[in-house]
Structure formats: C-alpha cells, structure tokens
Design a protein around this motif. Structure first.
Motif, PDB file in Angstrom:
ATOM      1  N   ARG A   7       0.829  -1.203   0.000  1.00  0.00           N
ATOM      2  CA  ARG A   7       0.000   0.000   0.000  1.00  0.00           C
ATOM      3  C   ARG A   7       0.867   1.257   0.000  1.00  0.00           C
ATOM      4  N   GLN A   8       1.933   1.249   0.799  1.00  0.00           N
ATOM      5  CA  GLN A   8       2.802   2.420   0.871  1.00  0.00           C
ATOM      6  C   GLN A   8       3.482   2.704  -0.462  1.00  0.00           C
ATOM      7  N   MET A   9       3.925   1.658  -1.161  1.00  0.00           N
ATOM      8  CA  MET A   9       4.528   1.850  -2.472  1.00  0.00           C
ATOM      9  C   MET A   9       3.504   2.399  -3.460  1.00  0.00           C
ATOM     10  N   SER A  10       2.291   1.866  -3.388  1.00  0.00           N
ATOM     11  CA  SER A  10       1.218   2.338  -4.268  1.00  0.00           C
ATOM     12  C   SER A  10       0.974   3.829  -4.072  1.00  0.00           C
ATOM     13  N   GLU A  11       0.845   4.214  -2.811  1.00  0.00           N
ATOM     14  CA  GLU A  11       0.570   5.620  -2.516  1.00  0.00           C
ATOM     15  C   GLU A  11       1.752   6.503  -2.883  1.00  0.00           C
ATOM     16  N   ALA A  12       2.977   5.969  -2.755  1.00  0.00           N
ATOM     17  CA  ALA A  12       4.155   6.749  -3.136  1.00  0.00           C
ATOM     18  C   ALA A  12       4.107   7.112  -4.618  1.00  0.00           C
ATOM     19  N   TYR A  36       1.183   1.034 -16.858  1.00  0.00           N
ATOM     20  CA  TYR A  36       2.190   0.231 -16.166  1.00  0.00           C
ATOM     21  C   TYR A  36       1.584  -0.471 -14.947  1.00  0.00           C
ATOM     22  N   TRP A  37       0.773   0.255 -14.199  1.00  0.00           N
ATOM     23  CA  TRP A  37       0.265  -0.240 -12.913  1.00  0.00           C
ATOM     24  C   TRP A  37      -0.621  -1.472 -13.091  1.00  0.00           C
ATOM     25  N   THR A  38      -1.290  -1.583 -14.227  1.00  0.00           N
ATOM     26  CA  THR A  38      -2.232  -2.683 -14.437  1.00  0.00           C
ATOM     27  C   THR A  38      -1.698  -3.761 -15.371  1.00  0.00           C
ATOM     28  N   GLY A  97       1.795  -4.178  -8.272  1.00  0.00           N
ATOM     29  CA  GLY A  97       0.803  -3.406  -9.011  1.00  0.00           C
ATOM     30  C   GLY A  97      -0.610  -3.834  -8.703  1.00  0.00           C
ATOM     31  N   ALA A  98      -1.527  -3.404  -9.553  1.00  0.00           N
ATOM     32  CA  ALA A  98      -2.960  -3.465  -9.266  1.00  0.00           C
ATOM     33  C   ALA A  98      -3.495  -4.864  -9.018  1.00  0.00           C
ATOM     34  N   SER A  99      -2.881  -5.896  -9.567  1.00  0.00           N
ATOM     35  CA  SER A  99      -3.440  -7.242  -9.491  1.00  0.00           C
ATOM     36  C   SER A  99      -2.984  -8.029  -8.271  1.00  0.00           C
ATOM     37  N   PHE A 100      -2.139  -7.433  -7.416  1.00  0.00           N
ATOM     38  CA  PHE A 100      -1.518  -8.220  -6.360  1.00  0.00           C
ATOM     39  C   PHE A 100      -1.937  -7.741  -4.974  1.00  0.00           C
ATOM     40  N   LEU A 149      -2.775  -0.950  -4.210  1.00  0.00           N
ATOM     41  CA  LEU A 149      -4.004  -0.293  -4.653  1.00  0.00           C
ATOM     42  C   LEU A 149      -4.409  -0.834  -6.010  1.00  0.00           C
ATOM     43  N   ASN A 150      -5.697  -1.159  -6.171  1.00  0.00           N
ATOM     44  CA  ASN A 150      -6.159  -1.555  -7.493  1.00  0.00           C
ATOM     45  C   ASN A 150      -6.364  -0.304  -8.359  1.00  0.00           C
ATOM     46  N   ARG A 151      -6.821  -0.499  -9.577  1.00  0.00           N
ATOM     47  CA  ARG A 151      -6.947   0.630 -10.505  1.00  0.00           C
ATOM     48  C   ARG A 151      -7.825   1.732  -9.923  1.00  0.00           C
TER      49      ARG A 151
END
Length: 366
Positions: free
Chosen positions: A128-133, A256-258, A271-274, A278-280
């Motif tokens: 989650r932290q990486m996603s938000e970063a 890239y994220w998805t 990324g989004a699938s794991f 964060l998802n899309r």
C-alpha cells in the motif's frame, strides 16, 4: 557492463579532470542494469560517486535522447521538486563518448521492479505504501508551478493531446514500416492498430489542465528509502518531460500499474493485481485526493488507451533497433510480442467501453 556499452575510461578521465571533485586516478565505472532507453552508469572515484547518463548506441530519432535538454530541465525542476536529482555537469561534445552526456548526483535507495524486494518483505503495509508513493509523487509533480519555475516554455501545452496522438501514430507507422517484412507484427487488419489510432483521433479531449508531465512515471522510476517504502528518495528518467495534460501522465502510469508483465521482463508481481497494492480504482481515487482533480475511471479511459498505445510505440521502436542489429541486448528480443499485446489491450479497452469492464487486467498471452 553490457557488451558494446563500455565507457572509454581514459577519455572520460581527461574530460572530467578539473571539472568535478574526486580522485579520477581511482575511477571505476559500473552500468546500471535497468532501463531500455538512455544508458546510465555509476562513477566511483576517491570516495565520491556520480551518475552519468548518455544516449543509447546506434541511430536515434531526431530530437530524442537530448542530454542537454534533460540536464537543463533538471536544473529548473530540482529546486522546486526535490525528488528530482541535482544535475552537476553537462558535456555536449558528441565526439568524446559517442554522444553528449551529463553527470548528476548519486542517490541511494531501493528500485522496485517486478517483485517486492527483500528490504520490504517483512513490512506488511509495504504494498500500500509503495502504491501511494507512486500516486502521491505524480500529484506532487503536477502541482509544480510551471510559470514560477520557468518551465512553461519547455513544451507547447495548447493542443497537447492532439499532438500526442499524431506524434505517436507517426512513430508507430515508421517502426511498422521498418518491420514490414519481418513477420514480427500481425497485419493492421488483424492487430487493429489503425483502428486504435482512429479512435484516439476521434475521441481526443481538450486538455484538462497544463502542468509538468513526466511522461514515464512508474514504480521502477522511483527510488525508495530502504527502511520506509512510503518515502521517495528520487524520481528518475526525465528524458521525455514536457508541459501538457497531467492526465496523460496518469494514463501511462495506470498502463504500467495494471500490466501483468513489464516490457522486457518476466511476470509482474507488483501493481494493481496483487494483494495489498491499490487496485486501478483505488489508485485513481488516491491521485484524485492528493491532486485535488476530479478524476474517475471513466474520465481517464481515453488517457489509458493512449498510455497503452504510447508504450507499444516505445517498445516497438526499441525492438526495431534490436532487429536492425543496432543493439544486441537480449532483453529486447520479446518486445515485439509485448507491443502487440499492448495494442490488443488498447483495443479491448475501447471495445469494452460501453460495458464498463475495461479496467480488468488480462494475461499477456490472451
């Protein structure tokens, strides 16, 4: 060091002597392994470290890989966005290393590519932290005052979206022409690449705003604190930065994220699938919250299709250089297949627009 991409140390010592601090007689050079475009090296000398960037080997597209432009961009961006590294020295003579190059400060941190690195495996909240970063860095970039920083003149923001489509379409067609007899891409009628271009042209929206646009902001272009995945140490690879619509950045970041695979690499496990990331929809919501922009999944659809198309163009251009023998890097061998997948995914999103399921991620072999 990849074969053929070594730096001439004697020439480099002569060029740098008296221009940077450090004992050049102890100069050691190592090549950073990531990246498919500009070549990046670590220079060590007498306890000091620098990063050197230069254009890739072989012919490059006119206006691409402009080291002087990237250097001067960082001169203006670094003071207002500290995650941009500080540039230190520009050498414009292409006869020395084969292209102009520049040096910038070396920063230390973790670059996350396709798996969670060992530093973060015992931190349950790291995904989650990486996603938000990623989302927060994108928002911070778009919040830079381009007028106060003297950055508006680096691009032509009016009509940016239409020029994006026209420019990338032209690059795609030129690369396809180079590969027309190779059998590496299906014919246009089967791949539907011209239909993707036509849809992008017909549906082009006016710019949502005019901001700084990185044009390649993704997780592995961030350097993160080894002990804190929420803390961004650096944002890298500024070569395509311009001024335009911030949602173009968001669309490519979401591409890239998805993605189930990263270009030239194996299965993507971030990324989004794991789990934990964060998802899309959550990523879009985080960006909207941090940026103050009204953004929804439906409102970014065109930008995501453009993101898939742009990335397809980037990887097929690199593959064309590989096919022509201008580079022997084995990472480039599968890129034609990934460009094909990206085009098909762009078309799937267009076709699925009415059903509302275009955000679903499909494996690269479907």
């Amino acid at each position: 060091m990849r074969s053929g991409e070594e730096l001439p140390l004697t020439i480099l010592r002569d060029v740098l002597r008296g221009r940077i601090e450090g004992d050049l007689d102890t100069l050691e050079v190592a090549q950073f392994p990531g990246g498919f475009s500009n070549l990046t090296y670590l220079l060590r000398m007498g306890g000091r470290e620098y990063v050197l960037r230069r254009a890739p080997l072989g012919p490059v597209a006119r206006g691409a890989h402009d080291m002087a432009r990237e250097y001067h961009l960082l001169e203006k961006i670094h003071p207002v966005l500290p995650v941009a590294p500080e540039p230190l020295l520009l050498v414009e003579d292409p006869g020395l290393l084969g292209s102009p190059f520049y040096l910038m400060e070396r920063r230390r941190g973790v670059v996350v590519r396709t798996t969670i690195p060992p530093e973060y495996r015992d931190l349950p909240d790291a995904p989650r932290q990486m996603s938000e970063a990623v989302a927060d860095t994108l928002a911070a970039l778009h919040a830079v005052d381009i007028d106060a920083a003297g950055l508006r003149a680096i691009g032509k923001p009016e009509g940016f979206n239409a020029r994006q489509v026209g420019g990338w379409a032209g690059r795609w067609r030129r690369a396809r022409e180079l590969l027309k007899d190779s059998g590496d891409l299906p014919p246009p009628a089967e791949l539907r690449d011209e239909l993707v271009i036509a849809w992008l042209e017909e549906q082009t929206p006016p710019e949502s705003a005019h901001t700084l646009v990185h044009n390649d902001l993704k997780l592995d272009n961030l350097m993160l604190d080894p002990t804190d995945p929420a803390h961004v140490v650096a944002l890298l690879d500024w070569e395509m930065t311009t001024v335009g619509d911030p949602l173009v950045d968001l669309g490519l970041t979401l591409t890239y994220w998805t993605m189930p695979e990263q270009p030239g690499r194996g299965v993507n496990e971030v990324g989004a699938s794991f789990p934990g990331f964060l998802n899309r929809e959550q990523f879009i919501a985080r960006y909207a919250s941090q940026s103050g922009r009204h953004v929804t999944g439906d409102s970014v659809r065109w930008y995501e299709v453009l993101g898939h198309f742009k990335l397809a163009v980037i990887v097929i251009q690199i593959f064309a250089r590989y096919r022509a023998g201008q580079t022997s890097d084995p990472r480039f061998a599968p890129l034609a297949g990934q460009a094909e997948w990206l085009i098909r995914e762009a078309w799937r999103r267009i076709s699925a627009e009415a059903t509302g399921d275009a955000g679903e991620v499909r494996p690269a072999d479907e």
